[in-house]
Design an enzyme around this catalytic site. Sequence first.
Site, PDB file in Angstrom:
ATOM      1  N   ARG A 150       5.227   0.037  -5.878  1.00 59.81           N
ATOM      2  CA  ARG A 150       5.163  -0.790  -4.672  1.00 59.81           C
ATOM      3  C   ARG A 150       4.242  -1.998  -4.851  1.00 59.81           C
ATOM      4  O   ARG A 150       4.304  -2.935  -4.066  1.00 59.81           O
ATOM      5  CB  ARG A 150       4.662   0.058  -3.496  1.00 59.81           C
ATOM      6  CG  ARG A 150       5.604   1.185  -3.141  1.00 59.81           C
ATOM      7  CD  ARG A 150       4.919   2.229  -2.297  1.00 59.81           C
ATOM      8  NE  ARG A 150       4.637   1.783  -0.949  1.00 59.81           N
ATOM      9  CZ  ARG A 150       5.401   2.051   0.110  1.00 59.81           C
ATOM     10  NH1 ARG A 150       6.493   2.758  -0.036  1.00 59.81           N
ATOM     11  NH2 ARG A 150       5.068   1.619   1.296  1.00 59.81           N
TER      12      ARG A 150
ATOM     13  N   LYS B  98      12.569 -16.072  -9.511  1.00 56.26           N
ATOM     14  CA  LYS B  98      12.265 -15.136 -10.616  1.00 56.26           C
ATOM     15  C   LYS B  98      11.274 -15.764 -11.581  1.00 56.26           C
ATOM     16  O   LYS B  98      10.362 -15.102 -12.068  1.00 56.26           O
ATOM     17  CB  LYS B  98      13.535 -14.768 -11.394  1.00 56.26           C
ATOM     18  CG  LYS B  98      14.450 -13.727 -10.870  1.00 56.26           C
ATOM     19  CD  LYS B  98      13.948 -12.338 -10.752  1.00 56.26           C
ATOM     20  CE  LYS B  98      13.600 -12.071  -9.318  1.00 56.26           C
ATOM     21  NZ  LYS B  98      14.627 -11.393  -8.557  1.00 56.26           N
TER      22      LYS B  98
ATOM     23  N   ASN C  19      -1.728   1.889   5.512  1.00 61.29           N
ATOM     24  CA  ASN C  19      -0.771   0.887   5.046  1.00 61.29           C
ATOM     25  C   ASN C  19      -0.444   0.007   6.248  1.00 61.29           C
ATOM     26  O   ASN C  19      -0.078   0.528   7.299  1.00 61.29           O
ATOM     27  CB  ASN C  19       0.493   1.603   4.535  1.00 61.29           C
ATOM     28  CG  ASN C  19       1.612   0.637   4.200  1.00 61.29           C
ATOM     29  OD1 ASN C  19       1.380  -0.569   4.063  1.00 61.29           O
ATOM     30  ND2 ASN C  19       2.819   1.152   4.071  1.00 61.29           N
ATOM     31  N   GLY C  20      -0.585  -1.302   6.106  1.00 59.49           N
ATOM     32  CA  GLY C  20      -0.267  -2.186   7.226  1.00 59.49           C
ATOM     33  C   GLY C  20      -1.481  -3.004   7.632  1.00 59.49           C
ATOM     34  O   GLY C  20      -2.412  -3.184   6.852  1.00 59.49           O
TER      35      GLY C  20
ATOM     36  N   LYS D 266       6.139  -4.561  -4.311  1.00 57.52           N
ATOM     37  CA  LYS D 266       7.578  -4.288  -4.356  1.00 57.52           C
ATOM     38  C   LYS D 266       8.129  -4.117  -2.951  1.00 57.52           C
ATOM     39  O   LYS D 266       9.202  -4.609  -2.631  1.00 57.52           O
ATOM     40  CB  LYS D 266       7.813  -3.009  -5.170  1.00 57.52           C
ATOM     41  CG  LYS D 266       9.271  -2.608  -5.301  1.00 57.52           C
ATOM     42  CD  LYS D 266       9.994  -3.553  -6.232  1.00 57.52           C
ATOM     43  CE  LYS D 266      11.470  -3.213  -6.370  1.00 57.52           C
ATOM     44  NZ  LYS D 266      12.212  -4.368  -6.923  1.00 57.52           N
TER      45      LYS D 266
ATOM     46  N   HIS E 129      18.168 -37.094  -2.686  1.00 59.81           N
ATOM     47  CA  HIS E 129      17.491 -37.338  -1.403  1.00 59.81           C
ATOM     48  C   HIS E 129      15.984 -37.083  -1.494  1.00 59.81           C
ATOM     49  O   HIS E 129      15.324 -36.918  -0.476  1.00 59.81           O
ATOM     50  CB  HIS E 129      18.124 -36.465  -0.312  1.00 59.81           C
ATOM     51  CG  HIS E 129      19.568 -36.793  -0.089  1.00 59.81           C
ATOM     52  ND1 HIS E 129      19.974 -37.970   0.506  1.00 59.81           N
ATOM     53  CD2 HIS E 129      20.698 -36.137  -0.427  1.00 59.81           C
ATOM     54  CE1 HIS E 129      21.300 -38.006   0.551  1.00 59.81           C
ATOM     55  NE2 HIS E 129      21.760 -36.903  -0.014  1.00 59.81           N
TER      56      HIS E 129
ATOM     57  N   GLU F 225      17.478 -18.069  -6.768  1.00 61.77           N
ATOM     58  CA  GLU F 225      17.061 -16.820  -7.415  1.00 61.77           C
ATOM     59  C   GLU F 225      16.369 -17.122  -8.748  1.00 61.77           C
ATOM     60  O   GLU F 225      15.340 -16.533  -9.084  1.00 61.77           O
ATOM     61  CB  GLU F 225      18.296 -15.925  -7.615  1.00 61.77           C
ATOM     62  CG  GLU F 225      18.129 -14.731  -8.544  1.00 61.77           C
ATOM     63  CD  GLU F 225      17.218 -13.635  -8.009  1.00 61.77           C
ATOM     64  OE1 GLU F 225      16.697 -13.776  -6.885  1.00 61.77           O
ATOM     65  OE2 GLU F 225      17.008 -12.652  -8.731  1.00 61.77           O
TER      66      GLU F 225
ATOM     67  N   TRP G 131      -2.832  -2.728  -1.614  1.00 61.56           N
ATOM     68  CA  TRP G 131      -2.457  -4.129  -1.846  1.00 61.56           C
ATOM     69  C   TRP G 131      -3.278  -4.917  -0.826  1.00 61.56           C
ATOM     70  O   TRP G 131      -3.063  -4.818   0.378  1.00 61.56           O
ATOM     71  CB  TRP G 131      -0.958  -4.292  -1.613  1.00 61.56           C
ATOM     72  CG  TRP G 131      -0.442  -5.659  -1.960  1.00 61.56           C
ATOM     73  CD1 TRP G 131      -0.111  -6.120  -3.196  1.00 61.56           C
ATOM     74  CD2 TRP G 131      -0.178  -6.731  -1.052  1.00 61.56           C
ATOM     75  NE1 TRP G 131       0.345  -7.423  -3.101  1.00 61.56           N
ATOM     76  CE2 TRP G 131       0.313  -7.819  -1.806  1.00 61.56           C
ATOM     77  CE3 TRP G 131      -0.303  -6.896   0.331  1.00 61.56           C
ATOM     78  CZ2 TRP G 131       0.667  -9.038  -1.230  1.00 61.56           C
ATOM     79  CZ3 TRP G 131       0.051  -8.107   0.893  1.00 61.56           C
ATOM     80  CH2 TRP G 131       0.533  -9.155   0.115  1.00 61.56           C
TER      81      TRP G 131
ATOM     82  N   GLU H 294       7.755 -15.877  -9.893  1.00 61.76           N
ATOM     83  CA  GLU H 294       7.046 -14.611  -9.679  1.00 61.76           C
ATOM     84  C   GLU H 294       6.701 -13.901 -10.974  1.00 61.76           C
ATOM     85  O   GLU H 294       5.691 -13.196 -11.028  1.00 61.76           O
ATOM     86  CB  GLU H 294       7.780 -13.688  -8.698  1.00 61.76           C
ATOM     87  CG  GLU H 294       9.063 -13.108  -9.147  1.00 61.76           C
ATOM     88  CD  GLU H 294       9.695 -12.169  -8.112  1.00 61.76           C
ATOM     89  OE1 GLU H 294       8.980 -11.562  -7.309  1.00 61.76           O
ATOM     90  OE2 GLU H 294      10.932 -12.042  -8.127  1.00 61.76           O
TER      91      GLU H 294
ATOM     92  N   CYS I  10       0.819  -1.211   0.000  1.00 64.02           N
ATOM     93  CA  CYS I  10       0.000   0.000   0.000  1.00 64.02           C
ATOM     94  C   CYS I  10       0.853   1.262   0.000  1.00 64.02           C
ATOM     95  O   CYS I  10       1.894   1.316   0.644  1.00 64.02           O
ATOM     96  CB  CYS I  10      -0.890   0.040   1.224  1.00 64.02           C
ATOM     97  SG  CYS I  10      -1.963  -1.376   1.348  1.00 64.02           S
TER      98      CYS I  10
HETATM   99  O1  M6R Z   1      13.091  -4.597  -0.501  1.00 64.97           O
HETATM  100  P1  M6R Z   1      13.659  -5.932  -0.096  1.00 64.97           P
HETATM  101  O2  M6R Z   1      14.956  -6.216  -0.771  1.00 64.97           O
HETATM  102  O3  M6R Z   1      13.779  -6.075   1.385  1.00 64.97           O
HETATM  103  O4  M6R Z   1      12.627  -6.987  -0.614  1.00 64.97           O
HETATM  104  C1  M6R Z   1      12.800  -8.343  -0.310  1.00 64.97           C
HETATM  105  C2  M6R Z   1      11.900  -9.208  -1.145  1.00 64.97           C
HETATM  106  O5  M6R Z   1      10.565  -8.843  -0.967  1.00 64.97           O
HETATM  107  C3  M6R Z   1      12.244  -9.117  -2.642  1.00 64.97           C
HETATM  108  O6  M6R Z   1      13.571  -9.459  -2.903  1.00 64.97           O
HETATM  109  C4  M6R Z   1      11.318 -10.040  -3.438  1.00 64.97           C
HETATM  110  O7  M6R Z   1      11.603 -11.368  -3.162  1.00 64.97           O
HETATM  111  C5  M6R Z   1      11.427  -9.739  -4.928  1.00 64.97           C
HETATM  112  N1  M6R Z   1      10.123  -9.691  -5.515  1.00 64.97           N
HETATM  113  C6  M6R Z   1      12.241 -10.752  -5.643  1.00 64.97           C
HETATM  114  O8  M6R Z   1      12.284 -10.510  -7.010  1.00 64.97           O
END
Ligand code: M6R
Length: 607
Positions: free
Chosen positions: A27, A483, A98-99, A602, A502, A479, A74, A486, A2
């Site tokens: 965000r 990626k 927000n929150g 974000k 395993h 990673e 959000w 998401e 938010c």
């Molecule tokens: O702002 P931050 O680096 O603390 O955010 C951490 C994660 O939310 C962020 O890396 C998230 O996993 C991304 N969407 C990955 O691409």
Amino acid sequence: MCGIIGVIGTGQAAPLVLDGLRRLEYRGYDSAGIATLVNGHIERRRAEGKLVNLADALSQKPLAGTIGIGHTRWATHGAPTEVNAHPHGTARVAVVHNGIIENHAELRAELEAKGQVFTTETDTETVAQLVDLFLQNGLEPIAAASAAFARLEGAYALALIFAGHPELIIGVQRGAPLAIGFGEEAMYLGSDAMALAPLTRRIAYLEDGDWVVLSRQSAAFFNRDDQPVKREIKLTNLTGAAIGKGNFRHFMEKELHEHPVVIGDVLHKMIDQSSKMLVLPEFPFALESISRITISACGSAFYAGLTGRFWLESLAGIAADADVASEFRYRAPPLDANGLGLLVSQSGETADTLAALRYMKSRSQKVLSILNVPESSMARESDAILETIAGPEIGVASTKAFTAQLTVLAVLALGIARARGALTDTQIAALTDALLEIPAKAAQILINDAPIRALAARIAEARDVLYLGRGACFPIALEGALKLKETSYIHAEAYAAGELKHGPIALIDKAMPVIAIAPSGPLFEKTASNLQEAAARGGQIIVFSDAAGAAKLEKIAAETIIIPDIDPFAAPILYAIPVQMLAYHVAILKGTDVDQPRNLAKSVTVE
Ligand code: M6R
């Protein structure tokens, strides 16, 4: 997550609020809204989906008024519908939030019993109804807001306007940040300074627990105990210029292409180019006296931290732990008296990472944070920060910030190795040389992207994908899987290659792409054996390696992405780039919303 913005001035507020919301779009959100005071009455426009829908609603039915609050939502409590979009309110008060209000159910029951009538499913409406009840009971807005804040539990930031009070916005920060902007005959409030940058450079930050009373000409700050406090006004360096995509289709694509420059900038700042000596800032603690390092972060930043742990242990010989921030503090881990807490975050606002930071401080750790936003909450609460200087990262999927984090961690590990005498100057110079090769090699990968695009067509057909890596490249496999998940919504998992046998090997069949992050180096042969095991079971083996590694795996690889030769120390940074590019190209083929994937935010400011 938010975003909040508030404006009191002399001109029309709604266009400024809408502009501020555009700057908060990055965000992540799924609905938006604005409230202003029109002839003293609260008026709202809200819309489901993107800001273009809110802009349409405003052009059909404009909002007048010189005071306004706006919000990108959000969804947490209640679906992302227009009804649940903020601002929420009654005839007397409107609120953006927000929150999470954790005690909303209990408050709602209490307020309904007293006759307040709710119209939404949100936790936010309890704030509006609570303030409304206090107003009905005769309290003035400031007293009503303060009384309400005392009843709220959770982590939140709020902004409120009141019918009949065209010169009053009240804001509060309890666990989620708020910045206050000082203009000419105007005052502003926003979730971050970026939203306010076109309006003013003069910013004050609330401290946690603070609340603020804004008029057109002033801001009065109060702490959690309602005592008046002073908060310093700082000049922000953030630019008010719109952040654009340049000639790229998406922010993610643009940010991928910024890898070479960003990595180069970090190296330039942290390594003296002529002497190859490391340039670390003076820390308020001695690196050589640290006994243990505790790393915590979320998502991609956590994977950067995992790679950092590998370097810290293997190069600097220092004990290091790494844990996802959402779990870390609940284990109540005992921490060394001379320990260093190391947080990694692009935004510096991630609620779990911030909570981990606070836990570390409460356990007497010195706290060093690696951050991309030097004006963030984590920056303000850390003993020291190292900036990733990647510039604003707008795509929800972290790209350039991730490689910048890795680069900072690599140099920090060398710095700690030097301080502890774990590496000689000659060894450090050889390793810095390896790092300095990355920008040019990254550019080569970006230019020669045809094989990655071709591979994307295969991966786009897959239902599930396995990523494998070992050592410092295991986090790069993680990673890659994150990626892909998401941005393209394809199920992907990453395993340390040796773990395959395993359990996960049971998943392997002809339909399963197995992507190996396998640069030449001490662990290559082990990874190669694990790939043989997967190939023997019919898996489609896809190898990311250098020419020598690719040649060794030629017989079993269905596809190979050749990466320029690089020292194993620097390989995780370089290999992160093609792995992220693959996810981007798959997402393009799948037609997803690459920059704002569904359900994601974000800046994750709730726990
Ligand atoms: O702002 P931050 O680096 O603390 O955010 C951490 C994660 O939310 C962020 O890396 C998230 O996993 C991304 N969407 C990955 O691409």
